[in-house]
Design an enzyme around this catalytic site. Structure first.
Site, PDB file in Angstrom:
ATOM      1  N   GLN A 183      21.270  29.269  19.136  1.00 19.24           N
ATOM      2  CA  GLN A 183      21.662  30.230  20.179  1.00 19.24           C
ATOM      3  C   GLN A 183      21.727  29.542  21.526  1.00 19.24           C
ATOM      4  O   GLN A 183      20.733  29.011  21.999  1.00 19.24           O
ATOM      5  CB  GLN A 183      20.654  31.386  20.211  1.00 19.24           C
ATOM      6  CG  GLN A 183      20.947  32.444  21.267  1.00 19.24           C
ATOM      7  CD  GLN A 183      19.893  33.539  21.260  1.00 19.24           C
ATOM      8  OE1 GLN A 183      18.824  33.372  20.696  1.00 19.24           O
ATOM      9  NE2 GLN A 183      20.187  34.654  21.899  1.00 19.24           N
ATOM     10  N   GLY A 184      22.892  29.537  22.153  1.00 23.04           N
ATOM     11  CA  GLY A 184      23.081  28.886  23.439  1.00 23.04           C
ATOM     12  C   GLY A 184      23.186  29.891  24.568  1.00 23.04           C
ATOM     13  O   GLY A 184      24.291  30.132  25.091  1.00 23.04           O
ATOM     14  N   SER A 204      16.669  26.883  20.028  1.00 28.45           N
ATOM     15  CA  SER A 204      15.917  26.780  18.778  1.00 28.45           C
ATOM     16  C   SER A 204      16.726  26.056  17.714  1.00 28.45           C
ATOM     17  O   SER A 204      17.882  26.416  17.452  1.00 28.45           O
ATOM     18  CB  SER A 204      15.540  28.174  18.277  1.00 28.45           C
ATOM     19  OG  SER A 204      14.720  28.840  19.207  1.00 28.45           O
ATOM     20  N   GLU A 247      18.295  42.249  17.740  1.00 26.72           N
ATOM     21  CA  GLU A 247      16.951  41.673  17.793  1.00 26.72           C
ATOM     22  C   GLU A 247      15.923  42.754  18.108  1.00 26.72           C
ATOM     23  O   GLU A 247      14.852  42.813  17.505  1.00 26.72           O
ATOM     24  CB  GLU A 247      16.910  40.578  18.858  1.00 26.72           C
ATOM     25  CG  GLU A 247      15.584  39.861  18.964  1.00 26.72           C
ATOM     26  CD  GLU A 247      15.624  38.748  20.002  1.00 26.72           C
ATOM     27  OE1 GLU A 247      15.115  37.664  19.714  1.00 26.72           O
ATOM     28  OE2 GLU A 247      16.172  38.976  21.096  1.00 26.72           O
ATOM     29  N   SER A 305      20.114  30.483  27.160  1.00 17.62           N
ATOM     30  CA  SER A 305      19.337  30.043  28.324  1.00 17.62           C
ATOM     31  C   SER A 305      19.842  28.723  28.893  1.00 17.62           C
ATOM     32  O   SER A 305      20.290  27.839  28.161  1.00 17.62           O
ATOM     33  CB  SER A 305      17.861  29.886  27.948  1.00 17.62           C
ATOM     34  OG  SER A 305      17.297  31.140  27.622  1.00 17.62           O
TER      35      SER A 305
END
Length: 380
Positions: free
Chosen positions: A124-125, A159, A242, A127
């Site tokens: 996941q890109g 992550s 989520e 932040s």
């Protein structure tokens, strides 16, 4: 409120418990190493073959169409069985469901099968160094050049970013638009020239996170999920999945309390009134959390959406875990710095628990959300 399982849920519970008892691997290497990551991928491929790859995915996408209660049953039994960390979680819980809502038919055909089978692992890109809690301040740019976007920028705390195959990223496609506008949701193959994942080695020596740099990375324009410049809405859908997932298993924190009792007995402190009071307080918090998750699960099973109230769940489990690990280290005393296996478990757990009050939204941000969107208080 009827908290008993239906016959179908009872049968599923027995099926899951039996299969996990016979198949969960022991002592996999850390997923923060290449060897460990591939070992975890192989385990998740086995889960897929057994029908447990993504049980809440709709049947039309080869999931089991499980309800929230069945998912909660699976997650708790998976924890109790000592199931390994899930390296496919971002693809299966976030990217896959987002594609089902916003993706084109071609994108679904191309990406969903690999996500489900764990043949393709996603990171996941979101932040960036100056866009964490204020995500809309992101600076990674994507400039259209013919039928491709040229991407330049940096993501951080990604992550499994050092090992993943693909990344879904928020990029700014219109720098002149207000900061929540002009953002697009873009899928990028990590093997594309110019993508440079740099492992972030943590205290335990492993790289569960990475910085990901993009330098003139050319990405097909067809990889935009949803409408161009409407990526913020897609991202909110992603984060909504989520939030509406069943919470972290309460059994995790109940087990922590039981282990604290064991440590107190081993150290001869189980009759100490201060120690008993501290452990009792953590027990009460663990039980409160369990009842909170039951309430949340009941609402989900009736088709309700949790929304902003999910921030309450996040604060409860992340701070409970942190405080339990902190007291465990205090209770161990000088043994807490030894190489004893028990002490080592608590040390590693404490390091991870400190991060849990930061990732997926810091406790400070979560409390702001609770104050403004749940309690209706004015902004400070």
């Amino acid at each position: 409120m009827d908290l008993s399982y239906t016959p179908e849920q009872e049968a599923f519970w027995e099926e899951v418990r039996t299969w996990l008892a016979a198949n969960v691997p022991q002592d996999l290497p850390s997923a923060g190493t290449r060897e460990g990551f591939e070992a975890h991928r192989a385990w998740e491929q086995e889960l897929f073959r057994a029908g447990y790859g993504a049980i809440r995915w709709p049947v039309e996408y080869r999931g089991r169409g499980a309800d929230p209660v069945q998912q909660a049953i699976f997650e708790e039994e998976y924890f109790l069985a000592g199931g390994p960390e899930r390296v496919s979680v971002l693809g299966k819980n976030l990217m896959g469901p987002s594609l089902m809502v916003h993706g084109s038919e071609e994108q679904k055909r191309e990406w969903l099968p690999g996500i489900l089978s764990a043949d393709v692992i996603w990171s996941q890109g979101f932040s960036e160094p100056e866009a964490g809690s204020d995500l809309a301040s992101l600076r990674t740019r994507a400039v259209l050049d013919g039928d491709e976007y040229v991407v330049n920028g940096q993501k951080i705390w990604t992550s499994f970013g050092a090992f993943a195959d693909w990344i879904f990223a928020l990029v700014r496609t219109d720098p002149d638009a207000p900061k929540h506008k002009g953002i697009s949701f873009l899928a990028v193959d990590m093997k594309t020239p110019g993508v440079d994942p740099r492992p972030i080695v943590q205290l335990d020596g492993h790289a569960g996170f990475a910085e990901v740099f993009f330098t003139d990375v050319r990405v097909p324009a067809s990889n935009v999920v949803g409408e161009v410049n409407s990526g913020w809405g897609v991202a909110m859908t992603t984060l909504g999945f989520e939030r509406d997932a069943p919470a972290a298993p309460a059994a995790r924190f109940q087990r922590q309390v039981r282990r604290l009792v064991e440590i107190a007995k081993k150290r001869g402190l189980d009759d100490d009134p201060v120690v008993r009071d501290r452990i009792a307080a953590l027990y009460v918090r663990a039980e409160t959390y369990r009842l909170h998750t039951v309430r949340k699960l009941s609402r989900l099973s009736h088709g309700e959406s949790i929304g902003a109230e999910a921030s309450m769940t996040k604060v409860l489990w992340s701070e409970l875990g942190r405080d339990a690990y902190l007291y465990g280290r205090e209770l161990l005393g000088p043994l807490g710095e030894s190489l004893d296996e028990t002490a080592d478990d608590w040390r590693h757990g404490y390091w991870l628990s400190r991060a849990s009050t930061i990732y997926a939204g810091t406790s400070e941000i979560q409390r702001n959300i609770i104050a403004e969107r749940v309690l209706g208080l004015p902004k400070g």
